[in-house]
Write a protein that holds these residues in place. Structure first.
Motif, mmCIF file in Angstrom:
data_model
loop_
_atom_site.group_PDB
_atom_site.id
_atom_site.type_symbol
_atom_site.label_atom_id
_atom_site.label_comp_id
_atom_site.label_asym_id
_atom_site.label_seq_id
_atom_site.Cartn_x
_atom_site.Cartn_y
_atom_site.Cartn_z
ATOM 1 N N ASN A 6 0.824 -1.211 0.000
ATOM 2 C CA ASN A 6 0.000 0.000 0.000
ATOM 3 C C ASN A 6 0.857 1.259 0.000
ATOM 4 O O ASN A 6 0.490 2.266 -0.619
ATOM 5 C CB ASN A 6 -0.933 -0.004 1.215
ATOM 6 C CG ASN A 6 -2.053 -1.024 1.078
ATOM 7 O OD1 ASN A 6 -2.436 -1.371 -0.044
ATOM 8 N ND2 ASN A 6 -2.567 -1.502 2.195
ATOM 9 N N LEU A 7 1.997 1.214 0.696
ATOM 10 C CA LEU A 7 2.868 2.382 0.741
ATOM 11 C C LEU A 7 3.481 2.670 -0.626
ATOM 12 O O LEU A 7 3.625 3.840 -1.014
ATOM 13 C CB LEU A 7 3.971 2.180 1.785
ATOM 14 C CG LEU A 7 3.517 2.159 3.246
ATOM 15 C CD1 LEU A 7 4.686 1.822 4.169
ATOM 16 C CD2 LEU A 7 2.904 3.507 3.636
ATOM 17 N N LEU A 8 3.826 1.626 -1.371
ATOM 18 C CA LEU A 8 4.346 1.829 -2.724
ATOM 19 C C LEU A 8 3.258 2.375 -3.638
ATOM 20 O O LEU A 8 3.508 3.273 -4.451
ATOM 21 C CB LEU A 8 4.903 0.515 -3.270
ATOM 22 C CG LEU A 8 5.367 0.520 -4.741
ATOM 23 C CD1 LEU A 8 6.374 1.642 -4.997
ATOM 24 C CD2 LEU A 8 5.955 -0.834 -5.123
ATOM 25 N N LEU A 9 2.048 1.856 -3.501
ATOM 26 C CA LEU A 9 0.932 2.364 -4.312
ATOM 27 C C LEU A 9 0.696 3.847 -4.046
ATOM 28 O O LEU A 9 0.487 4.632 -4.980
ATOM 29 C CB LEU A 9 -0.338 1.567 -4.006
ATOM 30 C CG LEU A 9 -0.395 0.141 -4.537
ATOM 31 C CD1 LEU A 9 -1.585 -0.604 -3.940
ATOM 32 C CD2 LEU A 9 -0.492 0.147 -6.059
ATOM 33 N N LYS A 10 0.744 4.237 -2.775
ATOM 34 C CA LYS A 10 0.533 5.647 -2.423
ATOM 35 C C LYS A 10 1.624 6.523 -3.030
ATOM 36 O O LYS A 10 1.343 7.615 -3.541
ATOM 37 C CB LYS A 10 0.507 5.803 -0.902
ATOM 38 C CG LYS A 10 -0.764 5.278 -0.241
ATOM 39 C CD LYS A 10 -0.703 5.479 1.276
ATOM 40 C CE LYS A 10 -1.961 4.954 1.939
ATOM 41 N NZ LYS A 10 -1.899 5.103 3.425
ATOM 42 N N LEU A 11 2.875 6.057 -2.968
ATOM 43 C CA LEU A 11 3.970 6.829 -3.529
ATOM 44 C C LEU A 11 3.799 6.985 -5.033
ATOM 45 O O LEU A 11 3.992 8.086 -5.580
ATOM 46 C CB LEU A 11 5.307 6.159 -3.216
ATOM 47 C CG LEU A 11 6.547 6.815 -3.830
ATOM 48 C CD1 LEU A 11 6.700 8.252 -3.344
ATOM 49 C CD2 LEU A 11 7.797 6.006 -3.526
ATOM 50 N N SER A 236 11.000 9.529 -2.793
ATOM 51 C CA SER A 236 10.044 10.261 -1.957
ATOM 52 C C SER A 236 10.238 11.772 -2.069
ATOM 53 O O SER A 236 11.353 12.266 -1.895
ATOM 54 C CB SER A 236 10.185 9.847 -0.489
ATOM 55 O OG SER A 236 9.824 8.498 -0.322
ATOM 56 N N PRO A 237 9.170 12.531 -2.330
ATOM 57 C CA PRO A 237 9.289 14.001 -2.400
ATOM 58 C C PRO A 237 9.837 14.615 -1.113
ATOM 59 O O PRO A 237 10.524 15.641 -1.173
ATOM 60 C CB PRO A 237 7.845 14.453 -2.668
ATOM 61 C CG PRO A 237 7.186 13.283 -3.326
ATOM 62 C CD PRO A 237 7.812 12.072 -2.702
#
Length: 317
Positions: A6-11, A236-237
């Motif tokens: 999920n964290l990769l999808l959000k990124l 990551s921004p």
């Protein structure tokens, strides 16, 4: 096929508006494909090249070659003799901002130098009178020293000091300071390597805070009209564009330099001239890069040899 977290999808959704681009980015990380090997020539190229070479990009320096798949330059005798250094082409992309520096560069300081690729690129590109390499993590020093020695990088001075100590002792003395910042290393996944927890917000915020501290300290070394290069190998921004925005808001004597040859890689996440390479571009695992210039007038401070000695030189090459 591995399912993205999920964290990769959000990124991916933060980085790309287009769903197709999101998917290409995700696939590049969960199903990594090999990239072309890349080398920096540290000595004159042999008349007959020992490797099959890919086409050169328009901005690619002559001392860099991308090699065809299947080549194993690290196993070649010329590697052991220090003729070239092996690296990911993403590092060449990031360091290419230095190719726009036309003025003579007397002193280069690489703040986070290990394993040495950016230092070697800079030494070849700018031919400084002195290169100073610093690595605060002691266990990484051996690798750095070994690579610089093998590639015959000289004159070069090595330190193992915190950036705050260097800022205090070497203010306004360097024509160029490199900050290849420690980061969460998300691009390691694109090379099939491990980077545990690299997408977790806690790890990202911790990394971003460290990066802000390092870039703030590093900026103190930059002489008037000198340069500060900031780069990472993560996506990551918070570790990239947001660090740049924070930096410029607190150090208004710096401005970001527009890099014409990278205009097609301009980050759409900020108006600051800064540039991103993504793994789906198929050139390398990924990088972020920006070049700042100190626009203040004045003269830089001369670097006194006794000051360097007081900082406990690890080694001189």
């Amino acid at each position: 096929m591995e399912k993205p977290s999920n964290l990769l999808l959000k990124l991916a959704r933060r980085l790309f508006e287009n769903p197709d681009n999101q998917e290409k980015f995700i696939q590049a990380l969960i199903s990594p494909q090999p990239f072309h090997p890349c080398i920096i020539w540290c000595q004159n190229k042999p008349e007959i090249l020992p490797f099959s070479v890919e086409y050169s990009l328009s901005w690619q320096p002559t001392f860099v070659d991308r090699l065809q798949f299947g080549e194993k330059p690290g196993q070649h005798p010329l590697h052991h003799q220090g003729y070239f250094y092996c690296l990911d082409f993403s590092s060449v992309f990031a360091a290419s901002v230095l190719l726009t520096i036309s003025q003579p560069v007397k002193l280069v300081f690489d703040m986070c130098a290990a394993p040495g690729g950016k230092s070697i690129f800079t030494w070849q590109a700018l031919q400084p009178e002195l290169l100073i390499c610093n690595e605060v993590i002691g266990k990484r020093l051996g690798m750095l020293i070994s690579n610089l020695k093998r590639c015959h990088i000289s004159p070069c001075t090595l330190f193992n000091r915190d950036s705050s100590i260097l800022a205090e002792n070497l203010p306004h003395s360097c024509n160029l300071v490199l900050v290849d910042a420690p980061c969460t290393g998300q691009s390691l996944l694109a090379k099939g390597e491990k980077a545990p927890g690299c997408f977790h917000p806690t790890a990202i915020n911790k990394s971003a805070n460290r990066q802000k501290r390092i870039i703030a300290n590093s900026s103190q070394l930059v002489a008037p009209q000198g340069y500060l290069a900031y780069m990472t190998c993560t996506y990551s921004p918070e570790e990239n564009e947001q660090v740049c925005e924070w930096f410029l808001s607190r150090f208004p004597q710096f401005e970001a330099v527009k890099i014409n040859h990278l205009q097609n890689y301009q980050s759409h996440l900020t108006e600051i001239p800064c540039y991103r390479l993504f793994p789906q571009d198929r050139l390398g695992a990924g990088a972020f890069t920006v070049l700042f210039r100190n626009i203040e007038d004045g003269q830089g401070k001369e670097l006194e040899p006794e000051i360097l000695n007081d900082l406990n030189i690890i080694q001189q090459l």
